[in-house]
Design an enzyme around this catalytic site. Structure first.
Site, short mmCIF file in Angstrom:
data_model
loop_
_atom_site.label_atom_id
_atom_site.label_comp_id
_atom_site.label_asym_id
_atom_site.label_seq_id
_atom_site.Cartn_x
_atom_site.Cartn_y
_atom_site.Cartn_z
N SER A 240 0.85 -1.19 0.00
CA SER A 240 0.00 0.00 0.00
C SER A 240 0.89 1.24 0.00
O SER A 240 1.70 1.42 -0.91
CB SER A 240 -0.95 -0.03 1.20
OG SER A 240 -1.97 0.93 1.06
N GLU B 48 -8.97 -6.06 -2.65
CA GLU B 48 -8.50 -4.79 -2.09
C GLU B 48 -9.59 -4.11 -1.24
O GLU B 48 -10.11 -4.71 -0.32
CB GLU B 48 -8.01 -3.87 -3.22
CG GLU B 48 -6.86 -4.44 -4.05
CD GLU B 48 -5.50 -4.44 -3.35
OE1 GLU B 48 -5.41 -3.99 -2.18
OE2 GLU B 48 -4.53 -4.90 -3.97
N HIS C 12 -7.41 -5.96 1.02
CA HIS C 12 -6.19 -5.17 1.11
C HIS C 12 -5.40 -5.59 2.35
O HIS C 12 -5.96 -5.65 3.44
CB HIS C 12 -6.57 -3.69 1.20
CG HIS C 12 -5.47 -2.71 0.99
ND1 HIS C 12 -4.81 -2.58 -0.21
CD2 HIS C 12 -4.93 -1.77 1.82
CE1 HIS C 12 -3.91 -1.62 -0.11
NE2 HIS C 12 -3.95 -1.11 1.12
#
Length: 546
Positions: A231, A363, A460
């Site tokens: 990320s 995600e 995610h």
């Protein structure tokens, strides 16, 4: 009679002797933790540090790698006398305080918020050997949280012990300046603040400089360093690849779900935010030095208001935003970052750095934002998609079936990441994978978590415990089942092999081919790992611009 009794006693003792002997034997095993005044002492250029040993891995936490004044570039820490105890994590950068959480989502993530201090530039090291002249690959983890939040201890998956043990690699994680402390461009107010826009990234480079000088004593090879992050951490990896002064301090790069920024903030816009910040605080340009002493909470709040004002003006002017909105992050300042991400000169800097890049299937999925989607019928899912894709809906459904044939739940039709991380990864890989450059390897993590009736899917951050071989530490997210362990073994070994040689291939995976824009080679990481080619090309073309 006495003779008979004596014989009986002798026989009894003989029969009991194996039991007595067994009861007296002690199984000698190594202590799970060794922590004392003499274990794990390592010399650094600033003084000696002492860690501890846990399950055979030397562990060091909170070692200072830099110091700085607010908005100033980092400098080397002061040397110390004696041996510095380095057994607990250092402070994290100040950020917005967490006052409430979503219970069912927090269950999966299990955050550790740590404690804050602006003097947050410290790092952690895990190694299977110290002071032994061995040259182990070094893997430097850059944490997520965008450029505004997070830390090296935020998630249990970040612990480096298991990865270090499995691959005989040295794992390093670190904290650095974030948000307004790391990315406030005050360069318009004098040469003193020339680098203020990117001091948060300069901290990362300072850590790499520390590794170059010191990691050999921790058993690592200073000339075989891989930077990897997820990320925001992945975006930090990308940023360092565009920093000329960081060239030579790392040899490989891994970007996990981090290709969400396709450009750096332009200097003009960054300086507008700092001008608005002074206005919010009632300061004249000549009073800019006052920002160095204003309490963080006051400064942070004013910075947010300044961003909102500038964003509103930019929106009215029709300007696009980096990463979806005007937030803190690296900027194209012409000094530390002289090139934009599409500039060939910028790409050239990391031309010889092998890249492993990818994302997860789901995600930030829609069903997390709107839980009702989890129970949609097929008709409800199609109606939802119809509002978004109109007459392209049927083509979208066929493209999903082609790209992900195991998609079964109606909500799965909606929850695929097609707008942020996946297309960003493809764009970044396409720019990097040229014929005369170092290889690029692409992956897509599609394994679905079984926890909470499967609501987390391939969320995610879910691949991180697989990378770090930390399934047991993250059972709330992974379930801790045999399939999770099996996949973790394959993924962690691929990351280890990439750190060692720049090639993730190993016998537990099918042949992982190099990526190119022409072949679209992508390793699907799931219960069955499969190499595919342009598996979602139709899907991404349909959803582009949506």
């Amino acid at each position: 009679m006495k003779k008979k009794t004596s014989i009986i006693l002798s026989l009894l003792l003989m029969s009991l002797s194996p039991m007595l002997s067994f009861s007296q034997k002690k199984t000698v095993t190594a202590a799970p933790i060794i922590a004392n005044s003499s274990t794990g002492v390592v010399q650094t250029e600033f003084g000696k540090v002492r860690g501890y040993v846990h399950k055979g891995i030397y562990t060091y936490k909170g070692i200072p790698y830099a110091v700085s004044e607010r908005f100033m570039p980092p400098s080397k820490p002061k040397a110390w006398e004696g041996v510095r105890s380095s057994m607990t994590y250092g402070p994290v950068c100040p950020m917005d305080a967490t006052t409430s959480v979503n219970d069912v989502i927090e269950f999966a993530f299990n955050h550790n918020w740590g404690y804050t201090n602006e003097s947050c530039q410290s790092l952690n090291v895990w190694s299977s050997g110290i002071n032994d002249q061995k040259k182990r690959p070094v893997m430097v983890w850059l944490h997520g949280g965008g450029f505004t939040a997070g830390s090296s201890i935020e998630l249990p998956s970040y612990d480096g012990e298991n990865l270090s043990k499995k691959g005989d690699v040295v794992v390093v994680s670190l904290n650095h300046r974030l948000n307004i402390l790391g990315f406030c461009d005050l360069s318009a107010y004098g040469d003193k603040y020339k680098y203020s826009a990117n001091v948060g990234i300069m901290d990362l480079e300072a850590a790499l400089h520390w590794l170059k000088a010191n990691i050999a004593n921790f058993g690592g090879d200073p000339n075989n360093v891989t930077i990897f992050g997820q990320s925001g951490g992945g975006a930090k990896v990308t940023t360092l690849m565009y920093a000329p002064s960081a060239k030579g301090f790392f040899q490989k790069a891994i970007v996990q779900s981090g290709s969400y920024r396709t450009s750096f903030l332009e200097k003009e816009d960054a300086q507008k935010v700092s001008a608005a910040l002074l206005e919010e605080l009632g300061l004249q340009p000549s009073q800019v030095d006052s920002l160095q002493k204003i309490p963080y909470d006051v400064l942070n709040a004013a910075g947010k208001r300044a961003q909102q004002k500038v964003q509103a003006k930019m929106k009215a002017e029709g300007k696009a935003f980096v990463g979806g909105g005007l937030g803190w992050g690296p900027s194209h300042d012409g000094n530390y970052l002289p090139y934009q991400q599409v500039d060939p000169a910028g790409i050239e800097i990391s031309k010889n750095i092998p890249l492993l890049i990818g994302s997860t299937k789901n995600e930030f999925m829609a069903s997390l934002i709107n839980p009702a989607i989890r129970n949609f019928s097929t008709d409800e899912a199609k109606a939802f998609l119809q509002k978004k894709y109109g007459d392209k809906t049927e083509a979208y459904l066929k493209a999903v079936e082609k790209a992900y044939p195991n998609t079964t739940k109606p909500s799965d039709l909606i929850d695929i990441d097609v707008s942020t991380f996946r297309p960003g990864a493809v764009k970044q890989a396409n720019m990097k994978a040229t014929a005369d450059a170092a290889p690029v390897y692409m992956y897509m993590f599609t394994w679905q978590s079984p926890i909470m009736d499967g609501m987390y899917k391939a969320i995610h951050c879910i691949e991180i415990p697989f990378v770090f071989d930390n399934i047991a530490r993250c059972e709330e997210m992974t379930g801790g089942g045999s399939s999770a362990y099996a996949l973790s073994n394959k993924i962690s070994q691929a990351w280890i092999n990439f750190a060692k040689s720049g090639n993730p291939n190993h016998k537990g995976l099918p042949t992982w081919q190099k990526y190119s824009a022409e072949n679209g080679a992508t390793m699907i990481l799931d219960n069955e790992c499969v190499q595919k080619f342009h598996h979602d090309k139709d899907l991404l073309e349909i959803t582009a611009g949506k």
